[in-house]
Scaffold this motif. Sequence first.
Motif, PDB file in Angstrom:
ATOM      1  N   LEU A 247       0.834  -1.205   0.000  1.00  0.00           N
ATOM      2  CA  LEU A 247       0.000   0.000   0.000  1.00  0.00           C
ATOM      3  C   LEU A 247       0.866   1.251   0.000  1.00  0.00           C
ATOM      4  O   LEU A 247       0.632   2.189  -0.775  1.00  0.00           O
ATOM      5  N   ARG A 248       1.877   1.271   0.860  1.00  0.00           N
ATOM      6  CA  ARG A 248       2.776   2.420   0.930  1.00  0.00           C
ATOM      7  C   ARG A 248       3.505   2.612  -0.397  1.00  0.00           C
ATOM      8  O   ARG A 248       3.628   3.740  -0.895  1.00  0.00           O
ATOM      9  N   LEU A 249       4.008   1.534  -0.977  1.00  0.00           N
ATOM     10  CA  LEU A 249       4.741   1.630  -2.236  1.00  0.00           C
ATOM     11  C   LEU A 249       3.831   2.132  -3.353  1.00  0.00           C
ATOM     12  O   LEU A 249       4.221   3.012  -4.136  1.00  0.00           O
ATOM     13  N   ALA A 250       2.619   1.573  -3.431  1.00  0.00           N
ATOM     14  CA  ALA A 250       1.709   1.936  -4.515  1.00  0.00           C
ATOM     15  C   ALA A 250       1.230   3.381  -4.418  1.00  0.00           C
ATOM     16  O   ALA A 250       1.108   4.071  -5.435  1.00  0.00           O
ATOM     17  N   VAL A 251       0.989   3.852  -3.189  1.00  0.00           N
ATOM     18  CA  VAL A 251       0.412   5.195  -3.028  1.00  0.00           C
ATOM     19  C   VAL A 251       1.510   6.249  -2.877  1.00  0.00           C
ATOM     20  O   VAL A 251       1.528   7.253  -3.598  1.00  0.00           O
ATOM     21  N   SER A 252       2.432   6.038  -1.930  1.00  0.00           N
ATOM     22  CA  SER A 252       3.466   7.043  -1.678  1.00  0.00           C
ATOM     23  C   SER A 252       4.616   6.960  -2.670  1.00  0.00           C
ATOM     24  O   SER A 252       5.299   7.961  -2.906  1.00  0.00           O
ATOM     25  N   GLY A 253       4.872   5.758  -3.226  1.00  0.00           N
ATOM     26  CA  GLY A 253       5.996   5.587  -4.131  1.00  0.00           C
ATOM     27  C   GLY A 253       5.621   5.756  -5.593  1.00  0.00           C
ATOM     28  O   GLY A 253       6.205   6.572  -6.310  1.00  0.00           O
ATOM     29  N   TRP A 254       4.632   4.994  -6.048  1.00  0.00           N
ATOM     30  CA  TRP A 254       4.267   5.054  -7.459  1.00  0.00           C
ATOM     31  C   TRP A 254       3.409   6.265  -7.776  1.00  0.00           C
ATOM     32  O   TRP A 254       3.594   6.907  -8.802  1.00  0.00           O
ATOM     33  N   GLY A 255       2.461   6.571  -6.896  1.00  0.00           N
ATOM     34  CA  GLY A 255       1.584   7.704  -7.127  1.00  0.00           C
ATOM     35  C   GLY A 255       0.863   7.590  -8.460  1.00  0.00           C
ATOM     36  O   GLY A 255       0.329   6.539  -8.811  1.00  0.00           O
ATOM     37  N   GLU A 256       0.871   8.683  -9.210  1.00  0.00           N
ATOM     38  CA  GLU A 256       0.204   8.734 -10.516  1.00  0.00           C
ATOM     39  C   GLU A 256       1.199   8.626 -11.662  1.00  0.00           C
ATOM     40  O   GLU A 256       0.893   9.029 -12.794  1.00  0.00           O
ATOM     41  N   ALA A 257       2.387   8.081 -11.401  1.00  0.00           N
ATOM     42  CA  ALA A 257       3.406   7.983 -12.449  1.00  0.00           C
ATOM     43  C   ALA A 257       2.895   7.138 -13.615  1.00  0.00           C
ATOM     44  O   ALA A 257       2.435   6.006 -13.413  1.00  0.00           O
ATOM     45  N   PRO A 258       2.959   7.661 -14.837  1.00  0.00           N
ATOM     46  CA  PRO A 258       2.434   6.900 -15.988  1.00  0.00           C
ATOM     47  C   PRO A 258       3.104   5.543 -16.169  1.00  0.00           C
ATOM     48  O   PRO A 258       2.440   4.588 -16.603  1.00  0.00           O
ATOM     49  N   VAL A 259       4.384   5.440 -15.816  1.00  0.00           N
ATOM     50  CA  VAL A 259       5.093   4.189 -16.030  1.00  0.00           C
ATOM     51  C   VAL A 259       4.559   3.058 -15.163  1.00  0.00           C
ATOM     52  O   VAL A 259       4.720   1.874 -15.482  1.00  0.00           O
ATOM     53  N   MET A 260       3.877   3.397 -14.064  1.00  0.00           N
ATOM     54  CA  MET A 260       3.361   2.381 -13.148  1.00  0.00           C
ATOM     55  C   MET A 260       1.867   2.112 -13.340  1.00  0.00           C
ATOM     56  O   MET A 260       1.287   1.322 -12.595  1.00  0.00           O
ATOM     57  N   ALA A 261       1.259   2.735 -14.315  1.00  0.00           N
ATOM     58  CA  ALA A 261      -0.187   2.617 -14.501  1.00  0.00           C
ATOM     59  C   ALA A 261      -0.587   1.169 -14.763  1.00  0.00           C
ATOM     60  O   ALA A 261      -0.010   0.478 -15.605  1.00  0.00           O
ATOM     61  N   GLY A 262      -1.581   0.708 -14.015  1.00  0.00           N
ATOM     62  CA  GLY A 262      -2.160  -0.613 -14.233  1.00  0.00           C
ATOM     63  C   GLY A 262      -1.297  -1.782 -13.824  1.00  0.00           C
ATOM     64  O   GLY A 262      -1.597  -2.923 -14.198  1.00  0.00           O
ATOM     65  N   LEU A 263      -0.242  -1.539 -13.034  1.00  0.00           N
ATOM     66  CA  LEU A 263       0.675  -2.634 -12.690  1.00  0.00           C
ATOM     67  C   LEU A 263       0.000  -3.706 -11.842  1.00  0.00           C
ATOM     68  O   LEU A 263       0.295  -4.896 -11.966  1.00  0.00           O
ATOM     69  N   LEU A 264      -0.912  -3.315 -10.944  1.00  0.00           N
ATOM     70  CA  LEU A 264      -1.547  -4.271 -10.040  1.00  0.00           C
ATOM     71  C   LEU A 264      -2.873  -4.823 -10.567  1.00  0.00           C
ATOM     72  O   LEU A 264      -3.458  -5.707  -9.923  1.00  0.00           O
ATOM     73  N   MET A 265      -3.340  -4.320 -11.668  1.00  0.00           N
ATOM     74  CA  MET A 265      -4.652  -4.720 -12.180  1.00  0.00           C
ATOM     75  C   MET A 265      -4.507  -5.522 -13.460  1.00  0.00           C
ATOM     76  O   MET A 265      -3.640  -5.216 -14.279  1.00  0.00           O
ATOM     77  N   PRO A 266      -5.387  -6.540 -13.660  1.00  0.00           N
ATOM     78  CA  PRO A 266      -6.453  -7.001 -12.756  1.00  0.00           C
ATOM     79  C   PRO A 266      -6.055  -8.196 -11.909  1.00  0.00           C
ATOM     80  O   PRO A 266      -6.889  -8.800 -11.258  1.00  0.00           O
ATOM     81  N   TRP A 267      -4.761  -8.511 -11.912  1.00  0.00           N
ATOM     82  CA  TRP A 267      -4.353  -9.764 -11.279  1.00  0.00           C
ATOM     83  C   TRP A 267      -4.375  -9.704  -9.761  1.00  0.00           C
ATOM     84  O   TRP A 267      -4.643 -10.719  -9.114  1.00  0.00           O
ATOM     85  N   LEU A 268      -4.115  -8.540  -9.129  1.00  0.00           N
ATOM     86  CA  LEU A 268      -4.106  -8.491  -7.668  1.00  0.00           C
ATOM     87  C   LEU A 268      -5.485  -8.750  -7.063  1.00  0.00           C
ATOM     88  O   LEU A 268      -5.606  -9.566  -6.147  1.00  0.00           O
ATOM     89  N   PRO A 269      -6.552  -8.088  -7.508  1.00  0.00           N
ATOM     90  CA  PRO A 269      -7.863  -8.419  -6.919  1.00  0.00           C
ATOM     91  C   PRO A 269      -8.269  -9.865  -7.145  1.00  0.00           C
ATOM     92  O   PRO A 269      -8.894 -10.480  -6.269  1.00  0.00           O
ATOM     93  N   ALA A 270      -7.910 -10.435  -8.302  1.00  0.00           N
ATOM     94  CA  ALA A 270      -8.242 -11.843  -8.547  1.00  0.00           C
ATOM     95  C   ALA A 270      -7.498 -12.755  -7.574  1.00  0.00           C
ATOM     96  O   ALA A 270      -8.084 -13.692  -6.999  1.00  0.00           O
ATOM     97  N   LEU A 271      -6.205 -12.505  -7.371  1.00  0.00           N
ATOM     98  CA  LEU A 271      -5.436 -13.319  -6.433  1.00  0.00           C
ATOM     99  C   LEU A 271      -5.905 -13.112  -4.994  1.00  0.00           C
ATOM    100  O   LEU A 271      -5.925 -14.059  -4.194  1.00  0.00           O
ATOM    101  N   ALA A 272      -6.294 -11.879  -4.659  1.00  0.00           N
ATOM    102  CA  ALA A 272      -6.779 -11.607  -3.305  1.00  0.00           C
ATOM    103  C   ALA A 272      -8.080 -12.366  -3.033  1.00  0.00           C
ATOM    104  O   ALA A 272      -8.238 -12.989  -1.969  1.00  0.00           O
ATOM    105  N   LEU A 273      -9.000 -12.330  -3.977  1.00  0.00           N
ATOM    106  CA  LEU A 273     -10.247 -13.082  -3.800  1.00  0.00           C
ATOM    107  C   LEU A 273      -9.976 -14.580  -3.749  1.00  0.00           C
ATOM    108  O   LEU A 273     -10.610 -15.313  -2.977  1.00  0.00           O
ATOM    109  N   GLY A 274      -9.033 -15.054  -4.559  1.00  0.00           N
ATOM    110  CA  GLY A 274      -8.663 -16.455  -4.506  1.00  0.00           C
ATOM    111  C   GLY A 274      -8.070 -16.845  -3.163  1.00  0.00           C
ATOM    112  O   GLY A 274      -8.314 -17.949  -2.656  1.00  0.00           O
TER     113      GLY A 274
END
Length: 513
Positions: free
Chosen positions: A261-288
């Motif tokens: 959470l800290r890395l994604a919000v405080s580190g990556w922020g809105e940087a274009p290079v990081m766009a969509g890195l966690l989607m959609p695989w993280l929510p699928a793995l979390a629900l699994g």
Amino acid sequence: MSAHLPVLPILLPFVAALLMMVVRGLAVQRGLALASSAASLMVVLALLVEADSGAVSVYRLGDWPAPYGIVLVVDRLAALMVALVAGLGLAALLMALGGQDAAGRHFHPLFQLQLAGLAGAFLTGDLFNLFVFFEILLLASYALFMHGGLDQGEEPARLRAGLIYVILNLLGSSLFLIALALVYASLGTLNLADVAQLLPGVGLADAALVRAAMALMAVVFLLKAAVLPVSLWLPQVYARAPAAAAALFAVLTKLGAVMLLRLAVSGWGEAPVMAGLLMPWLPALALGTVALGTAGLFAARRLGEVAGWLVLISSGTVLFGVAFAGPKMTAALLYYLVQSTLVGGGLFLLVGHVAARRGLLGDRLVRGPAVFDREWLLPAWGVLAIGLAGLPPFSGFIGKLMLLQGIEGGWRAAWWAVLLTSGVGVLVVFSRCTGMIFWQAGTATPDARPHEMGVAGLAPRAGLWLLVAAGPLLALAAAPVAGYAARTAAQLHGGGYGDAVLGPATVLREGRP
């Protein structure tokens, strides 16, 4: 002295551990451990109050400015997590004072080192020092897991679980080092605030390398959080650790989720290079992960395994919130994280009490005489079960309600279905456990000897009831706690972290804008 408060949650347990290695007497070590834990709790409460004013405290070790020097950063999120560690650690320590600490050597130094590692991991503003603190707490956890030696019947299973735990974490540490090397090679810094400042300016030539480095770091944090498919080790390891150590382990998976959470919000922020890195695989793995944890409950053969599968369910739940971490969902997951960690830690302590009061049956889910001392263990079990199942009126219900309301869009139906189905499954398994352990007809277990199993005296009971009380207290204080969580989320997403660490002016370095 108040200027040095941010370093004290690390320094106090570390100094206590060093003193314990010099003074070997158990009574003295117990006194030092209690003094260190009490002092740390007072310090983190002071940090919590200071952080809630909105101030972000930055402690520069050696007075070297960031990004060149090591910094500790206390914002609302860091203060909340070190307070959680201190409270959970105190309860686990009280449990250990019943005799578990005497079952082997060096329990208290190792316990203090793990507390220092956890506090440092939540406070550091530097990715390399995050790796260092990870290693400190993991090395301590390896030894704490094996504390007390091996019971004859448990030897193969415990050794196998411990070996898997060590191998997976060594793999995670190796991947973490590779990720750090890639980040430094591409950005020239490992300071989190500096990373956030540099990411928006990454060009096309470096984008693939930076994205790969951050993806690898995310994988490391998810491994620590025991996300699917690397989940099956957790229930076996936690179920076979001493109860006091297992209660503290309950926060380890949350460490991976909070760091992501800290890395994604405080580190990556809105940087274009990081766009969509966690989607959609993280929510699928979390629900699994939540679904796997729920299914695992029905296959559990011991109450400790039930507690372990519940930790896995809570980890998956928090990670799903991280995937959709807007201010509303972040506030919900933080409230739920605190509640599930404290109540889950309490369940591990209760498992230790039950195992000591059922004689040869231990915590195995088999029919037999009712547990000894059930007149006070049954109420504790009831409060913990209601909290973990997410039933009203306790804080588990409030946390899950906030999480259900925090998601909108295409994932909402799946989120509601998995979370509600998991709650029903937890309730069914708890009903089964209640019948087997507490409501059996006949006399109490005749061969239970609590004084021989590390739960003698009032201290272990006090540690258990400290965490049992957390559920109702978090419900009674739902408004201020949820308010703090909302302010934490607003601060985290507000973008003031980098300005506090680096200053509002742009840092100029050779060859970099």
